[in-house]
Design an enzyme around this catalytic site. Structure first.
Site, short mmCIF file in Angstrom:
data_model
loop_
_atom_site.label_atom_id
_atom_site.label_comp_id
_atom_site.label_asym_id
_atom_site.label_seq_id
_atom_site.Cartn_x
_atom_site.Cartn_y
_atom_site.Cartn_z
N GLY A 70 12.31 -10.05 -59.46
CA GLY A 70 12.88 -11.23 -58.82
C GLY A 70 14.31 -11.49 -59.21
O GLY A 70 15.13 -10.58 -59.38
N CYS A 71 14.63 -12.77 -59.41
CA CYS A 71 16.02 -13.20 -59.52
C CYS A 71 16.74 -12.71 -60.76
O CYS A 71 17.97 -12.68 -60.80
CB CYS A 71 16.09 -14.73 -59.46
N TYR A 72 16.01 -12.33 -61.82
CA TYR A 72 16.68 -11.89 -63.05
C TYR A 72 16.80 -10.37 -63.14
O TYR A 72 17.35 -9.84 -64.11
CB TYR A 72 15.97 -12.43 -64.29
#
Length: 345
Positions: free
Chosen positions: A137-139
């Site tokens: 995901g976002c990281y």
């Protein structure tokens, strides 16, 4: 030592947030949810977004997951190639010089994957090593950059990271019940590709990759989810995420040796997340300006977004000497990295 030699960004067409609301989402939600959804859209911190598949042109909300995956490859290939071409040109590196090619994406899957197809089309060497990272995901950009930096430092060869997400492919069907998490997701997420070239450190003007840290709070494992359904991937985003970050971010920042005087490339997961980071770390009012500007202009593009913020910082006339990158995702996980002056130059 590994240094950031080049960054390239590729974006699909831009759509105004108000136009997305009035032209599609205002009728996507029934009367019970419309006023709430409109407030969420208006308070998202987003003014415009980029969408490879715009709901103003085609409604994919009832598409099967298989159909969405077919479209993913069609849209992702040219975006990925454009971002990589720009990063290589920025770095002055040829594709056939790349020793490791890493790809992050959680919004689409295919085999052969983008790592193979883009390496072929861009003329990378048959011996290039490849790494594909999904569902972080976002990281995802930060652990991936750490792996790429380690390769560069160990093998003394350039390496390439591509983060590409097409969240627009995962527009969900209108639900029979009020689902605030889906409304928030529909109001925030967008599409982008960002590529980064890292090279052995010999440029005193380049940022050197210095540190990587992670922290996962497994008691909040259900606060951020990404479930594969028959109609695409469904985002779960608890309103408790900012509170979990508030609990951990001070201690986490201390592991990075971060100070308010550093440059800050914080993943703009949403305005409340940025507010919490700013408040808990007692940052100056303009410390997260680059993150807020990226959110406003491009939305939350998942894994490429923190690299877009970094690119904005490095292009400033007076860029910060040291940059702290921070991003958040499933787990609930915090990832951080530090870029500093290249002392080898």
């Amino acid at each position: 030592m590994s240094t950031i030699a080049g960054i390239g960004i590729s974006l699909p067409p831009s759509v105004d947030q108000d136009d997305l609301w009035s032209g599609f989402f205002a009728r996507h939600y029934d009367s019970r949810r419309r006023a709430l959804a409109q407030r969420i859209f208006q308070n998202s911190g987003v003014r415009s977004r980029q969408t490879a598949v715009s709901p103003l042109v085609e409604d994919v909300s009832e598409w099967s997951t298989g159909r969405r995956m077919d479209r993913y490859r069609v849209e992702a290939m040219p975006m990925g190639k454009e971002a990589i071409d720009r990063a290589l040109a920025d770095a002055g590196v040829r594709a056939d010089e790349i020793g490791l090619f890493a790809v992050c994406s959680c919004t689409g899957y295919a085999t052969p994957g983008l790592d193979i197809l883009l390496a072929r089309d861009l003329g990378m060497a048959p011996t290039v090593q490849r790494l594909f990272i999904g569902h972080m995901g976002c990281y995802a950009a930060l652990p991936a950059m750490g792996a790429v930096a380690d390769f560069v430092a160990t093998h003394n060869r350039p390496a390439l990271l591509l983060c590409i997400e097409l969240t627009s492919l995962h527009l969900q069907p209108a639900a029979a019940r009020v689902d605030i998490q889906q409304i928030v997701s529909h109001a925030l997420f967008a599409d982008a590709a960002a590529a980064v070239v890292l090279t052995p450190g010999d440029d005193s003007d380049a940022y050197a990759f210095r540190q990587l840290s992670a922290l996962t709070d497994v008691t909040a494992v259900d606060h951020m989810t990404w479930d594969i359904t028959d109609t695409g991937f469904r985002m779960g985003l608890s309103p408790q995420v900012p509170a979990v970050l508030a609990k951990h971010v001070q201690g986490f920042a201390s592991t990075l040796g971060a100070t308010p005087a550093d440059g800050w490339a914080v993943h703009p997961g949403g305005p409340k997340i940025l507010d919490v980071i700013e408040e808990r770390l007692e940052l100056p009012p303009d410390a997260l300006e680059a993150s807020r500007s990226v959110l406003a202009a491009y939305g939350n593009c998942s894994s490429p977004t923190v690299l877009m913020v970094l690119d904005a910082l490095r292009r400033r006339d007076q860029r910060p000497a040291r940059v702290v990158l921070m991003a958040f995702g499933p787990g609930l996980t915090l990832y951080g990295a530090v870029l500093g002056p290249n002392l080898a130059g």
